[in-house]
Write an enzyme that holds these catalytic residues in place. Structure first.
Site, PDB file in Angstrom:
ATOM      1  N   LYS A  40       0.816  -1.214   0.000  1.00 22.16           N
ATOM      2  CA  LYS A  40       0.000   0.000   0.000  1.00 22.16           C
ATOM      3  C   LYS A  40       0.848   1.262   0.000  1.00 22.16           C
ATOM      4  O   LYS A  40       0.322   2.364  -0.011  1.00 22.16           O
ATOM      5  CB  LYS A  40      -0.917  -0.004   1.214  1.00 22.16           C
ATOM      6  CG  LYS A  40      -1.853  -1.204   1.229  1.00 22.16           C
ATOM      7  CD  LYS A  40      -2.615  -1.258   2.511  1.00 22.16           C
ATOM      8  CE  LYS A  40      -3.282  -2.593   2.673  1.00 22.16           C
ATOM      9  NZ  LYS A  40      -3.888  -2.737   3.990  1.00 22.16           N
ATOM     10  N   GLY A  85       0.933   6.434  -0.314  1.00 24.84           N
ATOM     11  CA  GLY A  85       0.395   5.404   0.562  1.00 24.84           C
ATOM     12  C   GLY A  85      -1.099   5.612   0.617  1.00 24.84           C
ATOM     13  O   GLY A  85      -1.566   6.749   0.697  1.00 24.84           O
TER      14      GLY A  85
END
Length: 174
Positions: free
Chosen positions: A35, A47
């Site tokens: 992520k 992110g």
């Protein structure tokens, strides 16, 4: 959800995120999702927290903005936030992003915010508040820790509290 945390200290910025993907509120589907990733010729780190498909859609949209604005992170983030508020497709996306390059650290949300944090710490996701509090404490009271160490430990602390965050943490730094 997940936990994503970013810390800026002494001209260095680090972004950390866990790898857990949860289906609904009961099933962990994956523990090593990425992520946090580098985009735009490795000059930008993002992110994301929220729905996976939504996050990938935002990443694609943001990369197009970076291309259009020649890598200007701040301008690209504002343009994305504006589109996110106006475009009917984007309005339905449920995700948030932290974006950074060598100069800027920003939180971008679907409600139109582009925030440059006051505390040099920003965190999102289900464990975001835990990670942010932990990172601020470490930033203030652990002067020997690097931004990468602080961001990683903040996500790990959130992982001890938040059931939607694990300890498979990826960190990227500038």
């Amino acid at each position: 959800m997940t936990t994503i945390a970013a810390v800026r200290k002494d001209g260095v910025t680090a972004l950390a995120g866990d790898g857990q993907v949860t289906l609904g509120e009961k099933v962990i589907m994956k523990g090593n999702a990425q992520k946090v990733r580098r985009i735009y010729h490795d000059q930008v780190v993002i992110g994301f927290a929220g729905g996976v498909a939504d996050a990938f859609t935002l990443q694609d949209w943001f990369e197009k903005k970076l291309e259009h604005y020649a890598g200007n992170l701040r301008r690209s983030a504002v343009a994305l936030a504006q589109d996110w508020r106006k475009d009917p497709t984007l309005q339905k996306l449920e995700a948030m992003m932290i974006v950074m390059d060598e100069h800027d650290l920003l939180l971008v949300s679907g409600s139109g915010e582009v925030i440059d944090p006051d505390e040099d710490v920003v965190a999102i996701g289900s464990g975001g508040n835990f990670a942010q509090a932990a990172a601020i404490a470490m930033l203030r009271h652990a002067p020997d820790m690097t931004p990468a160490d602080i961001a990683k430990e903040a996500v790990n602390i959130a992982g001890n509290i938040d059931i939607f965050t694990n300890h498979n943490v990826i960190v990227e730094s500038f």
